[in-house]
Design an enzyme around this catalytic site. Structure first.
Site, PDB file in Angstrom:
ATOM      1  CE  LYS A 115      -4.056  -2.149   2.090  1.00 26.15           C
ATOM      2  NZ  LYS A 115      -5.009  -2.182   3.227  1.00 26.15           N
ATOM      3  CE  LYS A 217      -9.016  -9.671  -0.327  1.00 26.02           C
ATOM      4  NZ  LYS A 217      -8.475  -9.192   0.958  1.00 26.02           N
ATOM      5  CE  LYS A 220     -14.870  -3.294   0.966  1.00 24.80           C
ATOM      6  NZ  LYS A 220     -14.637  -2.782   2.315  1.00 24.80           N
TER       7      LYS A 220
END
Length: 354
Positions: A115, A217, A220
């Site tokens: 991230k 994966k 959202k």
């Protein structure tokens, strides 16, 4: 593990629409666990700030997670459902754990590396300390088991490291105050206050992948809505997304070993298995040798059958936000009573007044 009362803790971040991966990887398991365990289910809204500090409507997103819990069948009377920010003990214990944990532990976390990317100096301190807050979430209630996906398993291992170091460093004080139980740690036995929480990772779809790319994966944040099935999608949208899901030209294999090297096929078979409560082997016994043109319609029908009632209940629950807020407030009051006892013990162990 030593003698701690079994307790399950888990939570979901309120960051965007819930999707099939959230349901199969977390919420469906939560529903099953509540029949056999004492459970605490949290909307981890403080964690959401590490993803995006300024958000459009964090309160509404928090309500949507709570609505999904309730619509899926979680009983807020038998168990505790609340949002993290409503219990200050999460932040307070996280600070203590920031002083227990080592910087090296944090910088080795795979999710932080992913991230933060190449510009780690510009990443927020909250993102670096995310696992410490996660440890506080779990250990504030001295939880013994945590249902986690594969991507969170490393964070749970760090939670165990934090608990181990706290137990070891304060073993004498824990014993003197009669606040712990004997725990084996390597070749020695110490009096531990915090349990070493065990992961609960099970089922055929512990990690649901994108419908457009089986190597990624389901997320959202993916710019393509066709990559995921949202829990609020209607019947037609669910069916359309499954029809358009990426596959390969070969027929389905007759056994799970044949899914190796076929990520999209493996993902769709895993989704069918998880939705139906069966194994991948069972699914391939039924559909092995058949083309995706026959498998996808069956998967679409199953997904609609399982998800449409949840979507309907979510809309019903969300139509009364005041009731959701009452449910979260009641859960927070019950959670706070447990948290306050833990914090009082921890402060006593540390020598903090107040």
């Amino acid at each position: 593990m030593a003698d701690f009362k079994p307790l399950v803790f888990s939570g979901i971040q309120p960051t965007g629409n819930l999707h099939l991966g959230n349901y199969l990887g977390a919420i469906q398991k939560f529903v099953a666990l509540q029949d056999t365990q004492d459970c605490i289910f949290c909307v981890v809204d403080l964690h959401a700030l590490t993803a995006q500090l300024v958000q459009e409507d964090l309160a509404q997103q928090t309500r949507e997670i709570a609505a999904a819990y309730l619509a899926a069948g979680i009983d807020p009377k038998r168990h505790i459902v609340f949002n993290q920010a409503a219990v200050p003990g999460h932040s307070e214990l996280a600070w203590i754990f920031n002083c227990v944990a080592r910087i090296g532990w944090m910088t080795r976390m795979t999710q932080f590396k992913d991230k933060a990317g190449k510009d780690r100096e510009n990443a927020s301190l909250g993102l670096l300390a995310y696992p410490s807050l996660m440890a506080a979430d779990i250990l504030l209630y001295r939880a013994t088991h945590v249902p986690v996906g594969d991507d969170q398993k490393q964070h749970l291992e760090l939670t165990r490291d934090i608990a181990t170091k706290f137990n070891h460093d304060f073993s004498a004080r824990i014993e003197a105050k009669g606040l712990g139980v004997p725990m084996a740690m390597g070749d020695e036995t110490v009096n531990g206050y915090f349990p070493l929480a065990e992961p609960l990772i099970e089922g055929p779809a512990t990690r649901v992948m994108s419908l457009k790319d089986g190597s990624k994966k389901m997320s959202k944040s993916d710019p393509s809505d066709l990559s995921r099935i949202n829990l609020t999608d209607d019947d037609e949208t669910i069916a359309k997304k499954i029809r358009k899901a990426k596959t390969d030209p070969d027929a389905l294999p007759s056994e799970p070993a044949g899914l190796a090297g076929r990520p999209e096929a493996d993902n769709l078979v895993g989704i069918y298995a998880a939705l139906s409560g069966r194994s991948k082997a069972d699914i391939l016994t039924e559909f092995g040798g058949r083309p995706f043109s026959e498998f996808k319609p069956a998967l679409a029908d199953l997904a609609v059958d399982k998800l449409a009632p949840i979507a309907g209940d979510m809309r019903r629950v969300l139509s009364d936000p005041a009731e959701i807020d009452r449910t979260l407030k009641d859960g927070a009051e019950r959670a706070r009573a447990l948290a306050d006892r833990t914090l009082a013990d921890v402060k006593s162990i540390l020598g903090l007044l107040g």
